[in-house]
Design an enzyme around this catalytic site. Structure first.
Site, short mmCIF file in Angstrom:
data_model
loop_
_atom_site.label_atom_id
_atom_site.label_comp_id
_atom_site.label_asym_id
_atom_site.label_seq_id
_atom_site.Cartn_x
_atom_site.Cartn_y
_atom_site.Cartn_z
CG HIS A 196 -32.40 26.33 -27.97
ND1 HIS A 196 -32.74 26.78 -29.22
CD2 HIS A 196 -32.31 24.98 -28.05
CE1 HIS A 196 -32.86 25.74 -30.03
NE2 HIS A 196 -32.60 24.64 -29.35
CG ASP A 223 -30.66 17.95 -24.24
OD1 ASP A 223 -31.36 16.97 -24.53
OD2 ASP A 223 -29.98 18.57 -25.06
N1 CMC Z 1 -24.36 28.62 -19.14
C1 CMC Z 1 -23.75 29.83 -18.95
N2 CMC Z 1 -23.72 30.80 -19.89
C2 CMC Z 1 -24.31 30.54 -21.06
C3 CMC Z 1 -24.96 29.32 -21.32
C4 CMC Z 1 -24.96 28.34 -20.32
N3 CMC Z 1 -25.56 27.15 -20.53
N4 CMC Z 1 -25.45 29.34 -22.60
C5 CMC Z 1 -25.14 30.53 -23.11
N5 CMC Z 1 -24.45 31.28 -22.19
C6 CMC Z 1 -23.99 32.66 -22.33
C7 CMC Z 1 -22.76 32.75 -23.22
O1 CMC Z 1 -21.57 32.66 -22.46
C8 CMC Z 1 -22.95 34.10 -23.85
O2 CMC Z 1 -22.61 35.09 -22.89
P1 CMC Z 1 -21.96 36.50 -23.34
O3 CMC Z 1 -23.03 37.19 -24.15
O4 CMC Z 1 -21.61 37.18 -22.08
O5 CMC Z 1 -20.76 36.14 -24.17
C9 CMC Z 1 -24.48 34.20 -24.07
O6 CMC Z 1 -25.03 33.37 -23.03
C10 CMC Z 1 -24.94 33.72 -25.44
O7 CMC Z 1 -24.46 32.40 -25.62
P2 CMC Z 1 -23.94 31.80 -27.00
O8 CMC Z 1 -22.94 30.72 -26.70
O9 CMC Z 1 -23.50 32.91 -27.90
O10 CMC Z 1 -25.28 31.18 -27.55
P3 CMC Z 1 -25.42 30.14 -28.73
O11 CMC Z 1 -26.74 30.40 -29.32
O12 CMC Z 1 -24.24 30.20 -29.62
O13 CMC Z 1 -25.38 28.72 -27.99
C11 CMC Z 1 -26.06 26.80 -26.80
C12 CMC Z 1 -26.50 28.00 -27.65
C13 CMC Z 1 -27.23 25.85 -26.59
C14 CMC Z 1 -24.94 26.03 -27.51
C15 CMC Z 1 -25.55 27.34 -25.42
O14 CMC Z 1 -26.60 27.99 -24.76
C16 CMC Z 1 -24.98 26.21 -24.54
O15 CMC Z 1 -23.80 25.89 -24.67
N6 CMC Z 1 -25.82 25.62 -23.65
C17 CMC Z 1 -25.39 24.49 -22.86
C18 CMC Z 1 -25.43 23.23 -23.69
C19 CMC Z 1 -26.84 22.75 -23.93
O16 CMC Z 1 -27.65 22.67 -23.03
N7 CMC Z 1 -27.11 22.35 -25.18
C20 CMC Z 1 -28.41 21.76 -25.57
C21 CMC Z 1 -29.17 22.67 -26.50
S1 CMC Z 1 -30.88 22.16 -26.71
C22 CMC Z 1 -30.85 20.60 -27.40
C23 CMC Z 1 -30.10 20.45 -28.66
O17 CMC Z 1 -29.93 21.38 -29.47
O18 CMC Z 1 -29.68 19.35 -28.92
#
Ligand code: CMC
Length: 431
Positions: A309, A366
């Site tokens: 998140h 989720d």
């Molecule tokens: N699985 C594997 N690696 C992950 C995941 C994941 N679910 N989420 C983040 N990472 C890694 C990402 O690759 C990055 O690694 P590195 O530092 O080596 O590059 C690091 O963790 C930081 O991730 P980010 O993408 O920069 O984080 P963000 O804040 O931009 O994204 C997020 C947040 C929720 C979009 C992301 O964690 C994600 O795609 N999660 C899976 C989708 C999900 O469950 N979404 C629902 C969110 S909660 C409900 C809502 O908002 O509606």
């Protein structure tokens, strides 16, 4: 709200500087108000993804991502989940205070008496192919409400704004159920005013002409609780979309429709559908290890859906509540879903894996919600629609707050231009 001028930013190459006020809200870190930065120094700020940017002041919801705290109007989500209902929580989000008995009766009466869709709206559905995604139908139908209620709405009028809020919260389940029934070829159901909000929705979803539907109190309670947990989450992508569209003075139905489309993406609300698909793809607990490996592999675009998140760097408090409730609801409904075992194994494996620990990736709201929706008989493509029904309360509360804020301006970010430098047009035969 307090303000003290303490941050000074100096551009040494031009000697231009800006004294930037530090703004503090009731809770949370202070923010540097950069409103005069461009005028003072000629510079913009650059923050893709808005990781360090507060887009607005808001009194609706507060999140402390490090501690895993979520408050609606100051009330901890755990207390609302235990003691409130979705409709009462919606009133709270919209009005800032919990309702008295009389206030709630009026609110419930108003919602109950705005649940019907315009008959012409039903004809819209006929334009969709039967296998259209329900989120596409929902977004289009809600946008089309702006055609039904456009001429008589004044977004600067408090009563008109309130009426739009009532209509949206009231009609969303009716439209959502119609999306589902259209996709399976069932006749639409009219809302039954003798039922409460969630039961009314379940009735519109599942009642068939050939036999009466027995409503389950366990299912209604579970769904109501999920709706409370999803009702608001401060300036997330869909709420920020609603505010951006709303900042142009657009009609509320058009603004909420934009929020629905933003919610649909798998990085946001679409994750609940993606989680279930992922668990089904993993299939059994013994394949969890391979899935975790794939999620860590930077050459593989597979991510653990329902994990991570932007704000929570600790357990998402909503996930904690849902996790507990999943076991209870499945037990009470007598459902034995092997996907629950896969989910638990996956959570366990990820929470002790260095990759997830270092990045502070925890299960989010989720991760478990889909297993409950599935147990309630809600099809996977409808999961994000469920989220949209609940989040409508938050979206419209933010839209109202935005319109009540004096001096609000159109949302208009800037950019760093990386395209071609100025150049002269070349005639086609000389290119
Ligand atoms: N699985 C594997 N690696 C992950 C995941 C994941 N679910 N989420 C983040 N990472 C890694 C990402 O690759 C990055 O690694 P590195 O530092 O080596 O590059 C690091 O963790 C930081 O991730 P980010 O993408 O920069 O984080 P963000 O804040 O931009 O994204 C997020 C947040 C929720 C979009 C992301 O964690 C994600 O795609 N999660 C899976 C989708 C999900 O469950 N979404 C629902 C969110 S909660 C409900 C809502 O908002 O509606």
């Amino acid at each position: 709200m307090s303000e003290s001028k303490i941050v000074k930013l100096v551009d040494e190459s031009t000697n231009r500087s800006s004294e930037l006020p530090l703004l503090s809200g009731t809770l949370g870190p202070a923010c540097i108000d950069i409103g005069t930065l461009y005028k003072d120094t000629g510079h913009f700020t650059y923050d893709p993804g808005y990781g360090s940017t507060a887009s607005t002041k808001s009194a609706i919801t507060y999140i402390d991502g490090d501690k895993g705290v979520l408050l609606y109007r100051g009330y901890p989500i755990e207390q609302l989940a235990e003691k409130s209902t979705f409709l009462e929580t919606s009133y709270l989000l919209l009005n800032g205070e919990l309702p008295t008995k009389d206030q709630f009766s009026k609110f419930e009466h108003d919602i109950t008496h705005h649940t019907m869709m315009h008959e012409s709206l039903k004809d819209f559905f006929k334009g969709f192919h039967h296998d259209a995604h329900p989120m596409a139908m929902l977004a289009a139908s809600v946008a089309s409400l702006s055609a039904f209620y456009h001429d008589d709405i004044d977004v600067d009028d408090a009563d008109d704004r309130k009426l739009a809020a009532i209509r949206l919260i009231a009609k969303m389940p009716t439209i959502a159920a119609a999306c589902y029934r259209y996709s399976i070829g069932w006749p639409f159901r009219y809302p039954r005013n003798n039922l409460e909000y969630v039961d009314r929705f379940l009735h519109m979803m599942f009642e068939v002409p050939s036999e009466p539907l027995e409503l389950s109190p366990v299912a209604a309670k579970a769904l109501d609780l999920l709706f409370i947990l999803h009702a608001d989450h401060e300036q997330n992508a869909s709420t920020s979309t609603v505010r951006l569209v709303g900042s142009t003075g657009a009609n509320p139905y058009a603004s909420i429709a934009a929020g629905i489309t933003a919610l649909w993406g798998p990085a946001h609300g679409g994750a609940n559908e993606a989680v279930l698909e992922m668990l089904q793809e993993i299939g059994s607990a013994d394949k969890v290890e391979t899935a975790v490996k794939r999620a860590k592999d930077k050459n593989d675009n597979f991510r653990l859906m329902g994990f991570g998140h932007r704000v929570y760097k600790n357990f998402d408090p909503r996930a904690k509540i849902i996790r507990e409730m999943t076991h209870k609801v499945l037990g009470e409904l007598g459902v034995n879903d092997p996907l629950l075992e896969v989910a638990m194994k996956l959570e366990e494996a990820a929470l002790k894996d260095d990759y997830f620990v270092e990045r502070k990736l925890y299960p989010n709201v989720d991760f478990y919600s889909g297993i409950i929706y599935k147990a309630l008989g809600i099809p996977t493509e409808m999961f994000t629609v469920m989220f949209a029904i609940a989040r409508t309360a938050g979206w419209i509360a933010h839209w109202i707050e935005q319109h009540e804020t004096p001096g609000a301006r159109i949302g208009r970010p800037r950019q760093i231009y990386t395209g071609a430098d100025v150049r002269d047009y070349v005639a086609a035969d000389k290119r």
